[in-house]
Scaffold this active site. Structure first.
Site, PDB file in Angstrom:
ATOM      1  N   GLY A  55       0.904  -1.204   0.076  1.00  0.00           N
ATOM      2  CA  GLY A  55       0.064  -0.089   0.074  1.00  0.00           C
ATOM      3  C   GLY A  55       0.796   1.277  -0.012  1.00  0.00           C
ATOM      4  N   ASN A 114       1.459   3.018  -2.713  1.00  0.00           N
ATOM      5  CA  ASN A 114       0.810   4.152  -3.516  1.00  0.00           C
ATOM      6  C   ASN A 114      -0.726   4.656  -2.696  1.00  0.00           C
ATOM      7  OD1 ASN A 114       1.715   4.237  -6.226  1.00  0.00           O
ATOM      8  ND2 ASN A 114       1.892   2.189  -5.927  1.00  0.00           N
ATOM      9  N   MET A 136      -3.836  -6.730  -7.288  1.00  0.00           N
ATOM     10  CA  MET A 136      -3.100  -7.844  -8.213  1.00  0.00           C
ATOM     11  C   MET A 136      -4.155  -8.744  -8.855  1.00  0.00           C
ATOM     12  SD  MET A 136      -0.411  -6.650  -7.995  1.00  0.00           S
ATOM     13  CE  MET A 136       0.739  -7.624  -8.986  1.00  0.00           C
ATOM     14  N   ARG A 137      -5.521  -7.929  -9.197  1.00  0.00           N
ATOM     15  CA  ARG A 137      -6.536  -8.639  -9.644  1.00  0.00           C
ATOM     16  C   ARG A 137      -7.208  -8.070 -10.797  1.00  0.00           C
ATOM     17  NH1 ARG A 137      -8.850 -13.251  -7.417  1.00  0.00           N
ATOM     18  NH2 ARG A 137      -7.780 -14.122  -5.818  1.00  0.00           N
ATOM     19  N   ASN A 156      -6.402   2.371 -12.918  1.00  0.00           N
ATOM     20  CA  ASN A 156      -5.028   1.602 -12.301  1.00  0.00           C
ATOM     21  C   ASN A 156      -3.926   2.252 -12.587  1.00  0.00           C
ATOM     22  OD1 ASN A 156      -4.018  -0.908 -11.658  1.00  0.00           O
ATOM     23  ND2 ASN A 156      -3.691  -1.486 -13.725  1.00  0.00           N
ATOM     24  N   HIS A 167       0.249   1.121 -13.331  1.00  0.00           N
ATOM     25  CA  HIS A 167       0.980  -0.141 -13.893  1.00  0.00           C
ATOM     26  C   HIS A 167       2.441   0.340 -13.726  1.00  0.00           C
ATOM     27  CE1 HIS A 167       1.906  -3.993 -15.427  1.00  0.00           C
ATOM     28  NE2 HIS A 167       2.756  -3.286 -16.502  1.00  0.00           N
TER      29      HIS A 167
HETATM   30  C1  GRF Z   1       3.203  -0.846  -7.607  1.00  0.00           C
HETATM   31  O1  GRF Z   1       4.531  -1.198  -8.377  1.00  0.00           O
HETATM   32  C2  GRF Z   1       1.882  -1.043  -8.801  1.00  0.00           C
HETATM   33  O2  GRF Z   1       2.298  -0.381 -10.031  1.00  0.00           O
HETATM   34  C3  GRF Z   1       1.804  -2.477  -8.876  1.00  0.00           C
HETATM   35  O3  GRF Z   1       2.248  -3.147  -7.941  1.00  0.00           O
HETATM   36  C4  GRF Z   1       3.084  -2.232  -6.813  1.00  0.00           C
HETATM   37  C5  GRF Z   1       2.274  -2.128  -5.582  1.00  0.00           C
HETATM   38  O4  GRF Z   1       2.747  -1.281  -4.637  1.00  0.00           O
HETATM   39  N1  GRF Z   1       0.611  -2.898  -9.581  1.00  0.00           N
HETATM   40  P1  GRF Z   1       1.927  -0.925  -3.213  1.00  0.00           P
HETATM   41  O5  GRF Z   1       1.081  -1.903  -2.741  1.00  0.00           O
HETATM   42  O6  GRF Z   1       1.218   0.378  -3.666  1.00  0.00           O
HETATM   43  O7  GRF Z   1       3.270  -0.289  -2.168  1.00  0.00           O
END
Ligand code: GRF
Length: 201
Positions: free
Chosen positions: A12, A14, A90-91, A107, A109
């Site tokens: 988490g 982000n 991740m889904r 989303n 990426h």
């Molecule tokens: C990020 O790099 C995002 O782009 C990818 O998974 C990672 C998640 O990181 N899909 P976090 O859980 O936000 O630390």
């Protein structure tokens, strides 16, 4: 002020960047609910510390993705979320959620889509030996890492990089680009054209 529902699966960071931007006032949004695809996702703790309601879903719930997405859509609707933000979720999202939030699911990426879609975007770019990779923010649809692209930022791969230093720089870009892009949404400046391209006004 827009109301966001956030979907996570892991650490988490982000989510934390979005929480911090809301607190700092650089993102005119409120996170009304965080849902994790795992009950032990560390991001749930970050949300709780910020006083945000959370739901951690179990593997049993996810055995039936349609039923899970119906439940997720119901919970976000009940919480009054206007947009759904996938932050390390991740889904894939499926019909029940996309139908409840058409063109309202976003989303992030860690690669320049359409290159290196999938769960290992950073590693796959590294393994390919590309010289430039980056970060993409896009509207989500039923295809993994597809959907209209909103924003992209390039990250150069340096001669002295390791996969770890590259990962660090990509995550740092994510933590800036995601809140900044959501702010464009909050300002009502993102529009999807008839060509399904995103236009900034
Ligand atoms: C990020 O790099 C995002 O782009 C990818 O998974 C990672 C998640 O990181 N899909 P976090 O859980 O936000 O630390």
């Amino acid at each position: 002020m827009i109301k966001l529902g956030v979907l996570i699966s892991g650490g988490g960071t982000n989510l934390q960047a979005i929480i911090d931007a809301c607190t700092a006032g650089t993102l005119d949004a409120e996170i009304v609910l965080v849902i994790a695809s795992k009950p032990d996702a560390y991001g749930l703790k970050r949300a709780q510390e910020a006083g945000i309601p959370t739901i951690g879903l179990t593997r049993e719930v996810y055995n039936e993705q349609h039923a899970a997405d119906t439940l997720i859509a119901e919970e976000f609707t009940r919480a009054d979320a206007e947009y759904i933000v996938m932050a390390g979720y991740m889904r894939r999202v499926t019909d029940p959620l996309l139908a409840a939030y058409p063109d309202h699911v976003i989303n992030i990426h860690p690669a320049l889509l359409p290159s290196f879609a999938g769960a290992h975007g950073i590693q796959d770019a590294w393994d390919k030996g590309v010289k430039v990779t980056g970060v993409t923010v896009h509207f989500a649809n039923a295809v993994y890492d597809d959907g209209p692209i909103i924003a992209q930022q390039a990250v150069e791969i340096r001669k002295d990089d390791t996969i770890e230093t590259l990962e660090e720089r990509i995550h740092a870009v994510e933590h800036e680009l995601y809140p900044a892009t959501l702010q464009l949404l909050a300002e009502g400046r993102l529009h999807i054209g008839t060509d399904r391209h995103v236009y900034l006004t």
